[in-house]
Design an enzyme around this catalytic site. Structure first.
Site, PDB file in Angstrom:
ATOM      1  N   CYS A  39     167.283  70.336-146.107  1.00 22.82           N
ATOM      2  CA  CYS A  39     168.514  69.804-145.488  1.00 22.82           C
ATOM      3  C   CYS A  39     169.780  70.447-146.057  1.00 22.82           C
ATOM      4  CB  CYS A  39     168.580  68.290-145.664  1.00 22.82           C
ATOM      5  SG  CYS A  39     167.119  67.456-145.055  1.00 22.82           S
TER       6      CYS A  39
ATOM      7  N   HIS B 142     175.890  66.359-144.977  1.00 20.26           N
ATOM      8  CA  HIS B 142     174.544  66.213-144.412  1.00 20.26           C
ATOM      9  C   HIS B 142     174.288  64.717-144.276  1.00 20.26           C
ATOM     10  CE1 HIS B 142     170.362  65.921-143.773  1.00 20.26           C
ATOM     11  NE2 HIS B 142     170.100  65.483-144.992  1.00 20.26           N
TER      12      HIS B 142
ATOM     13  N   ASN C 125     168.507  62.234-138.756  1.00 22.52           N
ATOM     14  CA  ASN C 125     168.615  63.274-139.778  1.00 22.52           C
ATOM     15  C   ASN C 125     168.139  64.594-139.169  1.00 22.52           C
ATOM     16  OD1 ASN C 125     168.232  65.020-141.916  1.00 22.52           O
ATOM     17  ND2 ASN C 125     167.281  63.502-143.253  1.00 22.52           N
TER      18      ASN C 125
HETATM   19  N1  ACO Z   1     160.084  49.904-139.993  1.00 22.75           N
HETATM   20  C1  ACO Z   1     159.822  48.731-140.595  1.00 22.75           C
HETATM   21  N2  ACO Z   1     159.500  48.633-141.884  1.00 22.75           N
HETATM   22  C2  ACO Z   1     159.451  49.800-142.597  1.00 22.75           C
HETATM   23  C3  ACO Z   1     159.697  51.042-142.028  1.00 22.75           C
HETATM   24  C4  ACO Z   1     160.024  51.069-140.654  1.00 22.75           C
HETATM   25  N3  ACO Z   1     160.306  52.221-140.004  1.00 22.75           N
HETATM   26  N4  ACO Z   1     159.572  51.992-142.979  1.00 22.75           N
HETATM   27  C5  ACO Z   1     159.258  51.368-144.114  1.00 22.75           C
HETATM   28  N5  ACO Z   1     159.162  50.032-143.896  1.00 22.75           N
HETATM   29  C6  ACO Z   1     158.849  48.978-144.836  1.00 22.75           C
HETATM   30  C7  ACO Z   1     158.099  49.487-146.048  1.00 22.75           C
HETATM   31  O1  ACO Z   1     156.734  49.589-145.770  1.00 22.75           O
HETATM   32  C8  ACO Z   1     158.408  48.408-147.050  1.00 22.75           C
HETATM   33  O2  ACO Z   1     157.553  47.323-146.812  1.00 22.75           O
HETATM   34  P1  ACO Z   1     156.905  46.521-148.052  1.00 22.75           P
HETATM   35  O3  ACO Z   1     158.079  45.940-148.788  1.00 22.75           O
HETATM   36  O4  ACO Z   1     156.067  45.518-147.353  1.00 22.75           O
HETATM   37  O5  ACO Z   1     156.165  47.548-148.828  1.00 22.75           O
HETATM   38  C9  ACO Z   1     159.812  47.953-146.692  1.00 22.75           C
HETATM   39  O6  ACO Z   1     160.049  48.425-145.362  1.00 22.75           O
HETATM   40  C10 ACO Z   1     160.895  48.488-147.592  1.00 22.75           C
HETATM   41  O7  ACO Z   1     160.671  49.870-147.778  1.00 22.75           O
HETATM   42  P2  ACO Z   1     161.589  50.724-148.709  1.00 22.75           P
HETATM   43  O8  ACO Z   1     161.025  52.110-148.806  1.00 22.75           O
HETATM   44  O9  ACO Z   1     161.870  50.007-149.976  1.00 22.75           O
HETATM   45  O10 ACO Z   1     162.930  50.722-147.859  1.00 22.75           O
HETATM   46  P3  ACO Z   1     164.307  51.362-148.248  1.00 22.75           P
HETATM   47  O11 ACO Z   1     165.369  50.362-148.204  1.00 22.75           O
HETATM   48  O12 ACO Z   1     164.220  52.250-149.450  1.00 22.75           O
HETATM   49  O13 ACO Z   1     164.565  52.317-146.993  1.00 22.75           O
HETATM   50  C11 ACO Z   1     164.373  54.590-146.325  1.00 22.75           C
HETATM   51  C12 ACO Z   1     163.633  53.339-146.708  1.00 22.75           C
HETATM   52  C13 ACO Z   1     165.157  54.340-145.061  1.00 22.75           C
HETATM   53  C14 ACO Z   1     163.350  55.704-146.074  1.00 22.75           C
HETATM   54  C15 ACO Z   1     165.344  54.976-147.445  1.00 22.75           C
HETATM   55  O14 ACO Z   1     164.694  54.959-148.697  1.00 22.75           O
HETATM   56  C16 ACO Z   1     165.918  56.343-147.230  1.00 22.75           C
HETATM   57  O15 ACO Z   1     166.605  56.614-146.273  1.00 22.75           O
HETATM   58  N6  ACO Z   1     165.675  57.273-148.152  1.00 22.75           N
HETATM   59  C17 ACO Z   1     166.087  58.627-147.968  1.00 22.75           C
HETATM   60  C18 ACO Z   1     165.016  59.351-147.232  1.00 22.75           C
HETATM   61  C19 ACO Z   1     165.526  60.534-146.491  1.00 22.75           C
HETATM   62  O16 ACO Z   1     166.673  60.664-146.210  1.00 22.75           O
HETATM   63  N7  ACO Z   1     164.632  61.424-146.143  1.00 22.75           N
HETATM   64  C20 ACO Z   1     164.989  62.507-145.330  1.00 22.75           C
HETATM   65  C21 ACO Z   1     164.779  63.821-145.906  1.00 22.75           C
HETATM   66  S1  ACO Z   1     165.629  64.147-147.379  1.00 22.75           S
HETATM   67  C22 ACO Z   1     167.235  64.300-147.030  1.00 22.75           C
HETATM   68  O17 ACO Z   1     167.646  64.489-145.917  1.00 22.75           O
HETATM   69  C23 ACO Z   1     168.140  64.206-148.173  1.00 22.75           C
END
Ligand code: ACO
Length: 327
Positions: free
Chosen positions: A113, A254, A284
């Site tokens: 990214c 980004h 993203n």
């Molecule tokens: N729908 C519903 N529930 C979901 C989903 C979904 N799409 N995805 C995950 N969950 C659940 C998980 O299973 C978890 O359930 P559990 O508590 O029963 O285990 C719960 O939601 C919470 O999950 P977390 O991972 O703690 O959620 P968080 O608040 O951290 O959000 C997210 C997750 C959105 C992925 C966040 O961590 C994030 O955006 N991180 C950055 C990731 C990113 O940007 N990646 C892209 C590439 S890298 C870049 O561009 C920099």
């Protein structure tokens, strides 16, 4: 002294829209969860037969038109991408051929990214040294073909798009790129990767059966990493130029997750209104996200001559950095 400025910007996103509601039919998720946790409402998906290079070429043509520049004027094409049309050759040479940019040399840059920010920094070095006059910087990603559509943790995040910038020299000390600062931390390589399909695990039935050819992501670790390093990268840029946070007119970032952007801006003390946010519409788009945001802000007339723009990006690697620019 020669330094670089952006002469034109362009962007492209495929027509097909995939909403959060649509995703509810694919994986166990809800519009409410995705909106609250990420800020994303919909993303674009490339059409069958539409390649990364096709998107890159449309964005590039728009940037070239704005810059008043012909394809044959381009000295270098750099495409930041991790989703090139094929492993060999580079996406950049395919773009070169499609554009007819016969004088250019072309290569891809792999910084996920942060790819377009890294590419912009390299373009700047060529311009500042006097060895290039026109560099086409592109961020193009077709991640919808690399995500695991059964993994709700990651598939809700990404969208397809391309953005482009034409970079050229200026001797005006009050305009252009002031600095870029780039960083990498390979010890965090395992928090975002595509483990299969390379030389370690060449493409095989086993790789496909185990979904190793798809994006694997530890979202929480990426989140923590991003909100730790991005404010420091912006402060580093300001410090290097003797500027303050309050001098920033616009943040062009980004966009991985609205909460990441909000948290970084809060830590810096920059009002959210200074950031051009379009994550809601595109998700993203990885390396495309920064040039698309710049293009939208530019075409909306938000960027005024002399405005101070701070750019930031982070991606798998981890790879991240910042740039400061006077528009
Ligand atoms: N729908 C519903 N529930 C979901 C989903 C979904 N799409 N995805 C995950 N969950 C659940 C998980 O299973 C978890 O359930 P559990 O508590 O029963 O285990 C719960 O939601 C919470 O999950 P977390 O991972 O703690 O959620 P968080 O608040 O951290 O959000 C997210 C997750 C959105 C992925 C966040 O961590 C994030 O955006 N991180 C950055 C990731 C990113 O940007 N990646 C892209 C590439 S890298 C870049 O561009 C920099």
């Amino acid at each position: 002294m020669i330094h670089s400025q952006i002469l034109g910007t362009g962007a492209y996103a495929p027509k097909r829209v995939l909403t959060n509601k649509d995703l509810e039919a694919l994986v166990e998720t809800t519009d409410q969860w995705i909106t609250a946790r990420t800020g994303i409402k919909e993303r674009r998906i490339a059409a069958e037969g539409e390649d990364t290079s096709d998107m890159a070429v449309i964005a590039a043509r728009r940037a070239l038109a704005m810059a008043g520049c012909r394809p044959e004027d381009i000295d270098i094409i750099i495409v930041g991408t991790i989703s090139a049309d094929m492993p060999l050759p580079s996406c950049a040479v395919i773009v070169q051929a499609k554009l007819g940019a016969s004088r250019a040399f072309a290569f891809d840059l792999s910084a996920a990214c942060a790819g377009s920010l890294f590419a912009l920094s390299i373009a700047d070095q060529f311009i500042a040294s006097g060895s290039a006059k026109r560099v086409l910087v592109i961020g193009a990603e077709l991640l919808s073909r690399l995500v695991d559509w059964s993994d709700r943790n990651s598939c809700v995040l990404f969208g397809d798009a391309a953005g482009a910038m034409v970079v050229g020299p200026t001797t005006d000390p009050d305009r252009g790129l002031l600095s870029t600062h780039l960083h990498s931390d390979g010890t965090a390589a395992d928090i975002l990767n595509i483990p299969g399909g390379g030389s370690r695990h060449p493409q095989s039935h086993e790789v496909v059966d185990k979904n190793m050819h798809k994006v694997h992501m530890n979202g929480r670790e990426i989140y923590k990493f991003a909100v730790r390093v991005l404010p420091a990268a912006i402060l580093e840029a300001l410090d290097a130029n003797g500027l303050k946070v309050s001098d920033i007119d616009h943040i062009v970032s980004h966009q991985a997750n609205a909460r990441i952007v909000e948290s970084v801006l809060e830590r810096l003390g920059v009002p959210l209104e200074k950031c051009w946010l379009n994550l809601e519409r595109y998700g993203n788009t990885s390396s495309a996200s920064l040039p698309i945001s710049l293009d939208e802000a530019n075409r909306a007339g938000c960027l005024k001559k002399g405005d101070l723009i701070a750019m930031m990006a982070i991606g798998g690697g981890m790879a991240w950095g910042s740039a400061l620019m006077r528009w």
